[in-house]
Design an enzyme around this catalytic site. Structure first.
Site, PDB file in Angstrom:
ATOM      1  N   LEU A   1      44.591  40.229  47.348  1.00 19.30           N
ATOM      2  CA  LEU A   1      44.074  40.790  46.105  1.00 19.30           C
ATOM      3  C   LEU A   1      43.145  41.950  46.459  1.00 19.30           C
ATOM      4  CD1 LEU A   1      43.127  37.556  44.111  1.00 19.30           C
ATOM      5  CD2 LEU A   1      44.929  39.166  43.513  1.00 19.30           C
ATOM      6  N   ASP A   2      43.242  43.057  45.721  1.00 19.59           N
ATOM      7  CA  ASP A   2      42.331  44.153  46.004  1.00 19.59           C
ATOM      8  C   ASP A   2      40.981  43.901  45.335  1.00 19.59           C
ATOM      9  OD1 ASP A   2      42.490  44.984  43.324  1.00 19.59           O
ATOM     10  OD2 ASP A   2      44.106  46.402  43.730  1.00 19.59           O
ATOM     11  N   VAL A   3      40.035  44.791  45.560  1.00 20.86           N
ATOM     12  CA  VAL A   3      38.647  44.534  45.161  1.00 20.86           C
ATOM     13  C   VAL A   3      38.462  44.527  43.646  1.00 20.86           C
ATOM     14  CG1 VAL A   3      37.673  45.425  47.286  1.00 20.86           C
ATOM     15  CG2 VAL A   3      38.119  46.997  45.405  1.00 20.86           C
TER      16      VAL A   3
END
Length: 261
Positions: free
Chosen positions: A59-61
């Site tokens: 998952l990205d930030v």
């Protein structure tokens, strides 16, 4: 882990002198089972000195939700699950009326548009087109002859999916809520990135002769794992992690047997 009860030490047979008798009999040998000293905690040291932890689909930030980790031997299971090419489910929030350079609501504003003409019917029509286009791509990349018995059996089990590399594919998309200018979608997809989903929101805005930015990307399912299986950061302790592993073992085993045999 090192403070938890460990397994009993291995036993080995030693021949030790028998206790001497006072009547002058010759002392013999007797077989005795004794613990192996190499297994003693003071000899071998801590049982765990390091743990190998692997990450599943990342998952990205700017995204949240289910993030699967593998611990120890679970790293191999992560690879097996990845090879199953399981569907992931997201809830994606959007906002009509503006566009940014990175398709998110925190990016640099590049355009403002009107959105009063947008209706749920128009939105669902665009979603149906997106789903139909992606369904054709799914069949193309699955490399299965749709006229065969194999294809029928896979379709019944819900196993038609690309078993190799493919572009991002949306298997289902629907509108959960529309309260202009905000809306929320549920997206089932394969091989996606969270940035790809934000771009989808942007393209939906363009198709509706407006613009849109993504306000939220939340993964609610990753293959067999759901939000009910997930632990909050505040719940990360040994007991909760062990319980989570035990609770998910049957799910993982069943899915691997069904998909990979």
């Amino acid at each position: 882990l090192n403070a938890a009860p460990c397994r009993a030490a291995r036993q080995r047979v030693r021949f030790l002198p028998a206790p001497a008798h006072g009547d002058g009999e010759t002392m013999g040998l007797v077989a005795v089972s004794v613990p192996v000293l190499a297994d003693h905690p003071l000899v071998r040291g801590p049982q765990f000195k390091r743990l190998k932890i692997g990450a599943g689909h990342r998952l990205d930030v700017k995204a949240s939700g289910v993030f699967v980790l593998g611990i120890g031997h679970g790293n191999k299971l992560l690879t097996d699950l990845y090879n199953c090419h399981l569907t992931k489910v997201y809830t994606v929030g959007g906002l009509f009326g503006k566009a940014t350079d990175d398709f998110s609501d925190t990016g640099k504003l590049v355009e403002k548009t009107t959105f009063d003409h947008i209706t749920r019917e128009k939105l669902e029509r665009i979603l149906a087109v997106i789903q139909g286009t992606n369904h054709k791509a799914l069949l193309m990349h699955s490399n299965i002859d749709m006229k065969t018995q194999e294809a029928y059996e896979l379709a019944v089990k819900g196993l038609i999916r690309p078993m190799g590399r493919s572009p991002p594919i949306i298997t289902a998309i629907r509108c959960l809520q529309l309260t202009l200018p905000e809306f929320q979608l549920e997206i089932h997809c394969l091989h996606e990135t969270q940035q790809y989903l934000r771009k989808i929101v942007h393209e939906i805005g363009l198709e509706l002769k407006s613009s849109a930015v993504c306000t939220q990307v939340r993964r609610v399912r990753d293959g067999v794992f759901t939000l009910d299986d997930a632990l909050l950061r505040s719940q990360w302790n040994l007991q909760n992690i062990q319980n989570a592993i035990l609770d998910c073992q049957l799910k993982v085993k069943t899915e691997l047997e069904k998909t990979l045999g």
